[in-house]
Design an enzyme around this catalytic site. Sequence first.
Site, PDB file in Angstrom:
ATOM      1  N   CYS A  98       0.718  -1.277   0.185  1.00  0.00           N
ATOM      2  CA  CYS A  98       0.023   0.105   0.011  1.00  0.00           C
ATOM      3  C   CYS A  98       0.763   1.450  -0.077  1.00  0.00           C
ATOM      4  O   CYS A  98       1.925   1.244   0.672  1.00  0.00           O
ATOM      5  CB  CYS A  98      -0.781  -0.123   1.310  1.00  0.00           C
ATOM      6  N   CYS A 102      -4.279   7.341  -1.332  1.00  0.00           N
ATOM      7  CA  CYS A 102      -5.507   7.155  -2.063  1.00  0.00           C
ATOM      8  C   CYS A 102      -6.759   7.542  -0.933  1.00  0.00           C
ATOM      9  O   CYS A 102      -7.559   8.066  -1.604  1.00  0.00           O
ATOM     10  CB  CYS A 102      -5.583   6.125  -2.716  1.00  0.00           C
ATOM     11  N   HIS A 291     -13.227   4.795  -3.106  1.00  0.00           N
ATOM     12  CA  HIS A 291     -11.949   4.088  -2.590  1.00  0.00           C
ATOM     13  C   HIS A 291     -12.356   2.635  -2.978  1.00  0.00           C
ATOM     14  O   HIS A 291     -11.491   1.831  -3.148  1.00  0.00           O
ATOM     15  CB  HIS A 291     -12.373   4.175  -0.973  1.00  0.00           C
ATOM     16  N   GLU A 442      -6.131  -6.284   5.862  1.00  0.00           N
ATOM     17  CA  GLU A 442      -6.176  -4.936   5.181  1.00  0.00           C
ATOM     18  C   GLU A 442      -7.107  -5.061   4.025  1.00  0.00           C
ATOM     19  O   GLU A 442      -7.831  -4.452   3.693  1.00  0.00           O
ATOM     20  CB  GLU A 442      -5.052  -4.392   4.697  1.00  0.00           C
TER      21      GLU A 442
END
Length: 483
Positions: A98, A102, A291, A442
């Site tokens: 990651c 964002c 998202h 995650e």
Amino acid sequence: MKTADEYVESLRQLNPEVYFMGERIKNVVDHPAFRPHINSASVTYKIAHMAEHRDIATATSHLTGERINRWTHIPQTQEDLVNKVKMLRIAGQITGTCFQRCVGMDALISLYSITHDMDRELNTSYHERFRQFLIRTQQEDLMTDGAMTDPKGDRSKRPSEQHDPDLFVRVVERRPDGIVVRGAKMHQTGATNSHQILVLPGQSMTESDRDYAIAFATPVNAPGVIFVFGRQVNDSRKWEGRLDQGNPRYGSVGGESLIIFDNVFVPWEQVFLCGETEYTGTLVDRFASYHRQNYGACKSGNLDVLIGAATSVADMQGTLKASHVKDKLGEMAHLAETMYSGALACSFHSSTLESGVAFVDPLLASTSKLNTARYYPEVTKLAQDIAGGFVATMPGEQELDNPRVGHFVKKYYQTKANTDPVERMRMGRLMENMTGATSMIECMHGAGSPQAQKVVVQRTINWQQKRELAHKIIHADPFADDE
Ligand code: SF4
Ligand code: FE
């Protein structure tokens, strides 16, 4: 636009109040627990300056006409949405993890459109304020942490019904010059290496939750903003060595924090919603859609790396030509491309909001994220299957230099005659990193838990229309004229 080095240097000036493992961390930039995540976020700055990626990773600001980093851009067209997806796949391939920026991008986009709607319908001046904030964010190329998720306490109760009123971020004082806020946000990706925090309500609010309906921005180093950096599986490997980290430069997942707002003062210029409960649901839905658009992109980029690692390990172990291994690798690639297809589909199937902002298709965005939560673990399982048990049982890197056992470890971890056992161990560690618990969790809960996406699907689908389609088919007369 900032370069990657300028971004990293800019963090040194901030000195936010950060705690990790019982200590106050003065300098996140040079701390081994934080640096890999900073390196990963710095890729969002780096690719904007790379000739081969510049067109995708930059955009023209619709506010100033200047060239800006796409992570601060408000999408105006379908092409903008598609480029966002392409950019995330590129960054996912470079970092293998990651890159954190964002969430803030999506908070900027959704708040831009909602403040526009509020000003038009309520005669407020939130949008003008927000535009000024956005121009500064674009011109200084700031990294924004988008803060959504409240601690939430008892999930069966609304914010105002909780036994502790601070379990959702709320306004505790309204002053002529601003507001004072209290509460916390959880799981904040990249927060300790952001310049500013953009706080959004985490769920739809009703009239009784007025004090909880707030959106505001604050610098990370404002008094009363406190970060407690979270632990990850195997995180001590970051200060124990290199090889055992698997991804020594970019780390694993985003580096998440609990952010506490301990009576933080926010001037009115930084407040973008305050008490307008009726807009919170739409704001949350828009943010979630943007998202969810991302996940099929960044994660397919990450999986490109994992597929590469699995292929290399299979080759080193002499199994690459086995038909079941080829089949598994093909399945991994197919699932990664399916994830990417969903991210592209919701971008192509876009609409334009009143504010002129391009909006993804919410149903396809949720479907795409749900597929990611399902397929990413599936791909990791196949990777582990191909690699074999050594990924989980390897000796530590320190043993390689141990005069008594080092040569034995290399001897017995060597597979084909021409393979380098240390290279194989590195690949194995990378696979361990990318298929371990922190990554799995995650990928499941980021951008909302799978159940949240199922709710969107169930809510959005036109069930009656589907029934009518079936009804029409069973009653159609084969000899009738075309209806
Ligand atoms: Fe970006 Fe993906 Fe990380 Fe979310 S999980 S911040 S979309 S890289
Ligand atoms: Fe995430």
